[in-house]
Write a protein that holds these residues in place. Sequence first.
Motif, mmCIF file in Angstrom:
data_model
loop_
_atom_site.group_PDB
_atom_site.id
_atom_site.type_symbol
_atom_site.label_atom_id
_atom_site.label_comp_id
_atom_site.label_asym_id
_atom_site.label_seq_id
_atom_site.Cartn_x
_atom_site.Cartn_y
_atom_site.Cartn_z
ATOM 1 N N ALA A 100 37.038 41.317 41.949
ATOM 2 C CA ALA A 100 37.209 41.766 40.572
ATOM 3 C C ALA A 100 36.838 40.643 39.602
ATOM 4 C CB ALA A 100 38.649 42.196 40.336
ATOM 5 N N ALA A 101 36.030 40.971 38.634
ATOM 6 C CA ALA A 101 35.651 39.994 37.615
ATOM 7 C C ALA A 101 36.784 39.848 36.615
ATOM 8 C CB ALA A 101 34.383 40.445 36.913
ATOM 9 N N GLY A 102 37.118 38.631 36.252
ATOM 10 C CA GLY A 102 38.128 38.380 35.239
ATOM 11 C C GLY A 102 39.532 38.791 35.646
ATOM 12 N N HIS A 156 43.437 38.818 36.514
ATOM 13 C CA HIS A 156 44.587 38.150 35.905
ATOM 14 C C HIS A 156 45.265 37.245 36.935
ATOM 15 C CE1 HIS A 156 46.757 41.273 38.056
ATOM 16 N NE2 HIS A 156 45.995 42.154 37.441
ATOM 17 N N GLU A 157 46.175 36.390 36.484
ATOM 18 C CA GLU A 157 46.800 35.403 37.375
ATOM 19 C C GLU A 157 47.655 36.031 38.473
ATOM 20 O OE1 GLU A 157 50.796 33.954 35.179
ATOM 21 O OE2 GLU A 157 48.949 33.312 34.214
ATOM 22 N N HIS A 158 48.157 37.226 38.259
ATOM 23 C CA HIS A 158 48.977 37.895 39.269
ATOM 24 C C HIS A 158 48.134 38.366 40.460
ATOM 25 C CE1 HIS A 158 52.370 37.919 36.539
ATOM 26 N NE2 HIS A 158 51.540 38.335 35.594
ATOM 27 N N TYR A 159 46.860 38.539 40.234
ATOM 28 C CA TYR A 159 45.944 39.060 41.245
ATOM 29 C C TYR A 159 45.936 38.213 42.521
ATOM 30 C CZ TYR A 159 41.739 41.352 43.037
ATOM 31 O OH TYR A 159 40.853 42.061 43.800
ATOM 32 N N LEU A 160 46.129 36.928 42.381
ATOM 33 C CA LEU A 160 46.103 36.037 43.546
ATOM 34 C C LEU A 160 47.215 36.355 44.541
ATOM 35 C CD1 LEU A 160 45.364 32.662 41.729
ATOM 36 C CD2 LEU A 160 43.742 34.138 42.926
ATOM 37 N N GLY A 161 48.313 36.938 44.081
ATOM 38 C CA GLY A 161 49.422 37.289 44.949
ATOM 39 C C GLY A 161 49.334 38.679 45.545
ATOM 40 N N PHE A 162 48.276 39.415 45.253
ATOM 41 C CA PHE A 162 48.113 40.762 45.778
ATOM 42 C C PHE A 162 47.694 40.705 47.244
ATOM 43 C CE2 PHE A 162 46.990 43.104 41.564
ATOM 44 C CZ PHE A 162 48.169 42.666 41.019
ATOM 45 N N VAL A 163 47.962 41.782 47.982
ATOM 46 C CA VAL A 163 47.564 41.837 49.389
ATOM 47 C C VAL A 163 46.105 42.250 49.494
ATOM 48 C CG1 VAL A 163 49.882 42.330 50.229
ATOM 49 C CG2 VAL A 163 48.382 44.209 49.684
ATOM 50 N N ALA A 164 45.492 41.881 50.599
ATOM 51 C CA ALA A 164 44.081 42.185 50.809
ATOM 52 C C ALA A 164 43.867 43.685 50.970
ATOM 53 C CB ALA A 164 43.565 41.456 52.042
ATOM 54 N N TYR A 165 42.765 44.169 50.478
ATOM 55 C CA TYR A 165 42.386 45.566 50.610
ATOM 56 C C TYR A 165 42.332 45.930 52.094
ATOM 57 C CZ TYR A 165 39.583 49.798 50.259
ATOM 58 O OH TYR A 165 39.127 51.087 50.349
ATOM 59 N N PRO A 197 49.905 46.350 44.066
ATOM 60 C CA PRO A 197 49.533 44.960 44.360
ATOM 61 C C PRO A 197 48.487 44.829 45.473
ATOM 62 C CG PRO A 197 51.599 45.475 45.429
ATOM 63 C CD PRO A 197 51.203 46.696 44.653
ATOM 64 N N ILE A 198 47.338 45.460 45.297
ATOM 65 C CA ILE A 198 46.267 45.417 46.291
ATOM 66 C C ILE A 198 45.009 44.853 45.636
ATOM 67 C CG2 ILE A 198 44.807 46.789 47.830
ATOM 68 C CD1 ILE A 198 47.038 48.889 47.847
ATOM 69 N N LYS A 199 44.371 43.910 46.327
ATOM 70 C CA LYS A 199 43.099 43.387 45.832
ATOM 71 C C LYS A 199 42.027 44.452 46.017
ATOM 72 C CE LYS A 199 44.146 38.586 46.743
ATOM 73 N NZ LYS A 199 43.863 37.405 47.567
ATOM 74 N N HIS A 200 41.062 44.465 45.154
ATOM 75 C CA HIS A 200 39.960 45.416 45.243
ATOM 76 C C HIS A 200 39.083 45.084 46.440
ATOM 77 C CE1 HIS A 200 40.893 47.024 41.280
ATOM 78 N NE2 HIS A 200 41.096 45.776 40.898
ATOM 79 N N ALA A 201 38.380 46.085 46.968
ATOM 80 C CA ALA A 201 37.474 45.870 48.094
ATOM 81 C C ALA A 201 36.377 44.874 47.700
ATOM 82 C CB ALA A 201 36.864 47.188 48.548
ATOM 83 N N LYS A 202 35.918 44.969 46.459
ATOM 84 C CA LYS A 202 34.930 44.024 45.934
ATOM 85 C C LYS A 202 35.645 43.104 44.967
ATOM 86 C CE LYS A 202 31.058 47.177 46.273
ATOM 87 N NZ LYS A 202 29.979 47.841 45.556
#
Length: 54
Positions: A21-23, A25-34, A14-19
């Motif tokens: 991410a295009a497209g 998914h809805e779960h991405y918003l709940g991921f922690v910052a890189y 559950p980690i957001k990418h450093a850059k």
Amino acid sequence: MREVAGRTEAYWCPIKHAKKAAGAHEHYLGFVAYGDADAYRKRIAELEEAARKP
């Protein structure tokens, strides 16, 4: 397929990418910052606790 991939990633990584991410998914918003190790450890603890509940 996108939903399955999103849920799998939400549990295992559950980690957001450093850059941005295009497209994403809805779960991405709940991921922690890189790079936010403290938030990552907290999120993993939450997931482990939720997995223990019936």
